[in-house]
Design an enzyme around this catalytic site. Structure first.
Site, PDB file in Angstrom:
ATOM      1  N   GLU A 158       0.698  -1.260   0.024  1.00  0.00           N
ATOM      2  CA  GLU A 158       0.150   0.168  -0.163  1.00  0.00           C
ATOM      3  C   GLU A 158       0.871   1.378  -0.091  1.00  0.00           C
ATOM      4  O   GLU A 158       0.701   2.235   0.716  1.00  0.00           O
ATOM      5  CB  GLU A 158      -0.894   0.192   1.160  1.00  0.00           C
ATOM      6  CG  GLU A 158      -2.056  -0.998   1.344  1.00  0.00           C
ATOM      7  CD  GLU A 158      -3.050  -1.011   2.255  1.00  0.00           C
ATOM      8  OE1 GLU A 158      -4.074  -1.068   1.905  1.00  0.00           O
ATOM      9  OE2 GLU A 158      -2.665  -0.677   3.231  1.00  0.00           O
ATOM     10  N   GLU A 234      -6.829  -7.300  -0.552  1.00  0.00           N
ATOM     11  CA  GLU A 234      -7.369  -7.007   0.622  1.00  0.00           C
ATOM     12  C   GLU A 234      -8.963  -6.908   0.709  1.00  0.00           C
ATOM     13  O   GLU A 234      -9.182  -5.716   0.411  1.00  0.00           O
ATOM     14  CB  GLU A 234      -6.796  -6.115   1.526  1.00  0.00           C
ATOM     15  CG  GLU A 234      -5.214  -6.732   1.809  1.00  0.00           C
ATOM     16  CD  GLU A 234      -4.729  -5.484   2.753  1.00  0.00           C
ATOM     17  OE1 GLU A 234      -5.263  -4.710   3.524  1.00  0.00           O
ATOM     18  OE2 GLU A 234      -3.207  -5.342   3.072  1.00  0.00           O
TER      19      GLU A 234
END
Length: 580
Positions: A158, A234
């Site tokens: 991320e 995710e």
């Protein structure tokens, strides 16, 4: 050529259309003896892949000293997944977030001169490479292209939520390829063009993370990059808790519906988390986006399809039904919940107090300015700062401007106040006559380094305390590890204090949950294993998970380090978990 390939519509495995159905389960949050149980439950739910982060700070607690044994035996975990019939997605970071201490980065990085985190910095990349060279001795031979079962490897984590240094992420990509990554390389970021632009890396697959609205979030991915298949790296099917939160929950039908819609769109998915597990010891992280420091609690249950103790939830059964809808009937379930047992209650005895033993535990570090926790090489646990002042002082206030966590203040050995970031700040006032002396003790607990947000890399310690505008110089600093605190043997009354008792088990050893009734805040060790922090004053978590492999038939030693004081002081082993 990678075993997993793709075009703009779908993935292929060995040339055949393939849907990646993955669940996140972190080997370092699960007792090794339960790896097979958890992986088998994932497989029997209809999933074909397991995903795991790699926790650099647990593998290299001290620089240059590597540990891949026991619960940290990543190679054995990957091999166990292969035996179960599961492919593996590895996310080695080096930064992982994961609500894990410092986002998986070792605390000693903070003391390396000139080192800057998560960017094209020679000192940082040099430390990363040293670790990755050890790590890829494990990962490289287990690539699917070499007969193993690692099908994907993520570059950073991320990164678009943190930075935009393409030179850095490009060098990470090149590093893992050089060290033996032959599988498909990926990135994952939040569902916005801003995050995707910052985190994507040329030559890798771009994926997106979200917890709802798959249609809208996949549209953002396709608008950013239309040559990749749909994948959510995710899918947040639950959420984590902070101390003082309410326990997060989510309707199982909502989770199953989102999953059904992802599959109906031709998407692939990794559930985060499928089984959360436990932040054993002091490995929980914290959040702080600028206004409120929030440490994560010991349980990482995440309201996942498998509970913290590995039990099947309603969500588990609903997801299994969705998999059968899309991929055909599954074999009948053979997996079951692990047995739980209530072992009863006992009252542990006080073994010693901190102020009765501290001078015997370790030699203090003497300095004009109190050093940070990182400067003294204290990765986890507690640090005691001590100084002496001379009056006069007329009711003036003590300030700990640089304190980042939780501090208990004592004046001449008597408790004077609690100062805890984001929660409570007692006013500590000091009055002394002319020439009168006072000893000030400040016990600081590292409640977890920030794992996400702009405060990543937060310093631990107390800065330079002051009374009114006058800074205090001349300090003794005592680094107090878990092991030292469990050696307290002199009771001078008061708190902090160590309590010790035994639990006798006959017959089969089962999972259980420990409730420190009347205890307020501290940590618990069982047979020398730190099962984590408790904080009954704040909640929501009231009980701590005790896996059967930590226990043994016969005598089990229970140690409780309590900082704040106790009421009834009863230890109860129950068969019911209370997460609030």
């Amino acid at each position: 050529m990678s075993v997993i390939t793709y075009d703009s519509e779908r993935f292929y495995k060995n040339g055949k259309p393939h849907v990646i159905r993955s669940g996140a389960m972190h080997y370092f949050r699960i007792p090794r003896e339960y790896w097979h149980d958890r992986l088998e439950k994932l497989y029997q739910c209809g999933f074909n892949t397991v995903e795991t982060y790699v926790c650099w700070n647990a593998h290299e607690k001290k620089e240059g000293v590597f540990d891949f044994s026991g619960m940290l035996d990543l190679g054995a975990y990957i091999d166990e997944a292969k035996k179960t019939g599961l492919d593996v997605i590895v996310r080695p970071g080096p930064y992982i977030c994961a609500e894990w201490e410092f986002g998986g980065l070792p605390s000693w990085l903070s003391s390396v001169p000139g080192l800057k985190l998560r960017c094209d910095n020679p000192q940082y990349l040099g430390k990363v490479r040293t670790f990755f060279e050890k790590l890829f001795e494990i990962l490289s031979p287990r690539m699917a292209e070499r007969g193993g079962n690692i099908i994907m490897l993520q570059v950073e984590n991320e990164y678009g939520s943190y930075g935009n240094d393409k030179e850095y992420t490009g060098k990470l990509r090149d590093m893992v390829i050089e060290l033996g990554a032959t599988c498909l390389l990926t990135t994952s970021d939040g569902p916005s063009a801003w995050h995707l632009a910052g985190g994507s890396v040329e030559g890798t697959l771009t994926t997106v993370n979200f917890g709802s609205n798959p249609e809208g979030n996949f549209a953002i991915l396709k608008e950013f990059r239309n040559d990749v298949p749909l994948m959510c790296s995710e899918f947040w099917c639950g959420w984590f808790d902070h101390w003082g939160d309410k326990h997060h929950s989510r309707d199982a039908g909502d989770v199953a519906d989102c999953y059904d819609r992802i599959l109906s769109m031709g998407g692939s998915v990794n559930f985060y988390m499928f089984h959360g597990g436990t932040n054993f010891g002091f490995f929980n992280g914290a959040n702080d986006e600028g206004s409120d420091y929030q440490p994560t609690l010991t349980s990482y249950d995440y309201f996942a399809p498998l509970t913290e103790s590995g039990d099947l939830t309603e969500c588990y059964y609903r997801l299994r039904e969705v998999n059968e809808k899309h991929f055909g009937p599954l074999q009948p379930l053979t997996v079951t919940d692990t047995p739980k047992k209530a072992y009863g209650s006992f009252k542990p005895a006080k073994a010693g107090t901190l102020f009765g033993s501290v001078d015997k535990l370790c030699d203090p570090i003497c300095s004009k300015v109190p050093p940070s926790v990182d400067e003294i090489g204290q990765d986890f646990g507690y640090t005691l700062y001590r100084t002496e002042i001379t009056g006069p002082c007329e009711g003036q206030t003590l300030f700990l401007d640089g304190m980042r966590d939780r501090a208990l203040v004592y004046l001449n050995g008597r408790f004077a106040g609690l100062i805890e970031c984001g929660y409570k700040a007692d006013e500590v006032k000091i009055t002394l006559g002319h020439g009168e002396k006072m000893k000030i003790d400040v016990l600081v607990e590292n409640m977890g380094r920030v794992n996400y947000g702009p405060k990543l890399g937060d310093s631990k310690g107390i800065g330079v305390p002051r009374i009114s505008l006058q800074h205090l110089f001349g300090w003794k600093t005592y680094p107090l590890t878990e092991e030292l605190l469990c050696m307290l043997d002199t009771d001078c009354g008061g708190f902090p204090a160590l309590y010790r008792g035994t639990l006798e088990i006959t017959g089969k050893v089962c999972d259980t949950f420990i409730y420190p009734e009347g205890f307020r805040h501290g940590f618990i060790r069982i047979n020398g294993f730190n099962i984590g922090r408790y904080y009954t004053d704040r909640g929501p978590q009231k009980t701590l998970y005790v896996p059967a492999p930590i226990l043994k038939s016969g005598e089990n030693v229970i140690e409780v380090f309590e900082t704040d004081g106790i009421g009834s002081g009863i230890i109860t082993f129950t068969d019911k978990h209370d997460l609030g």
